[in-house]
Design an enzyme around this catalytic site. Structure first.
Site, PDB file in Angstrom:
ATOM      1  N   SER A 148       0.822  -1.205   0.000  1.00  0.00           N
ATOM      2  CA  SER A 148       0.000   0.000   0.000  1.00  0.00           C
ATOM      3  C   SER A 148       0.858   1.259   0.000  1.00  0.00           C
ATOM      4  O   SER A 148       2.011   1.261   0.446  1.00  0.00           O
ATOM      5  CB  SER A 148      -0.954   0.001   1.203  1.00  0.00           C
ATOM      6  N   TYR A 161      -1.925   0.617  10.784  1.00  0.00           N
ATOM      7  CA  TYR A 161      -1.840   0.131   9.403  1.00  0.00           C
ATOM      8  C   TYR A 161      -0.538   0.599   8.749  1.00  0.00           C
ATOM      9  O   TYR A 161       0.177  -0.186   8.130  1.00  0.00           O
ATOM     10  CB  TYR A 161      -3.060   0.641   8.625  1.00  0.00           C
TER      11      TYR A 161
END
Length: 176
Positions: A148, A161
């Site tokens: 990501s 995250y």
């Protein structure tokens, strides 16, 4: 003089995709199947996983369902063993599974941090450890870490995250 011919490799790669029940993982699995790979799909949701496997098979691909929760080390080791036993050595690992909550750092509970770290970082490390020895032994294999944009860019409300994705980016660099 005898004519030399190129050796034809008949091996169809075995690909293990984590988090393959939907989204990016499902699409990655479908793409690998479309080029003739044996695709082993893992995720927690058995019903969604079965649906993706069914779609791949209906399109003429080869796919297998291996339910697995990568937040649990025993689940990872069992899944890797089952894949090797039923399909063969894993040639490609796609570390894709992930969870998150979008909360401020202060609002994110220690349990939420632990769950996200277990699934997104530690789970991916253990999946990698499960396949790497045979890849080293055969001197071939690929490991893809879906990290990501959060691995390099800051997003408000995503401390846990971001930490896991940056961690996997670092692990991948070390392994390279």
């Amino acid at each position: 003089m005898p004519r030399r011919t190129a050796k034809v490799e008949n091996h169809r790669p075995v690909v293990w995709v984590t988090g393959a029940s939907r989204g990016i993982g499902a699409e990655i699995a479908k793409e690998f199947a479309s080029i003739g790979c044996h695709v082993c799909l893992s995720a927690r949701n058995k019903r969604e996983l079965s649906s993706v496997v069914k779609t791949i098979i209906q399109r003429g691909g080869t796919a297998y369902s291996f339910p697995c929760d990568i937040a649990h080390p025993h689940s990872i080791s069992q899944t890797a063993q089952r894949i090797r036993g039923q399909v063969g050595n894993i040639d490609v690992l796609v570390n894709n599974a992930g969870i998150t909550v979008f909360k401020s750092f202060i609002s994110t509970t220690p349990k939420e941090f632990e769950d996200i770290l277990d699934a997104n970082l530690y789970g991916h490390i253990l999946c990698t450890k499960a396949v790497l020895p045979s890849m080293i032994k055969s001197k071939q294999g690929w490991i893809f870490n879906i990290v990501s944009n959060a691995a390099i860019k800051t997003f408000e409300g995503s401390a846990a995250y971001t930490a896991t994705k940056a961690g996997m980016l670092g692990v991948g660099k070390v392994l390279r």
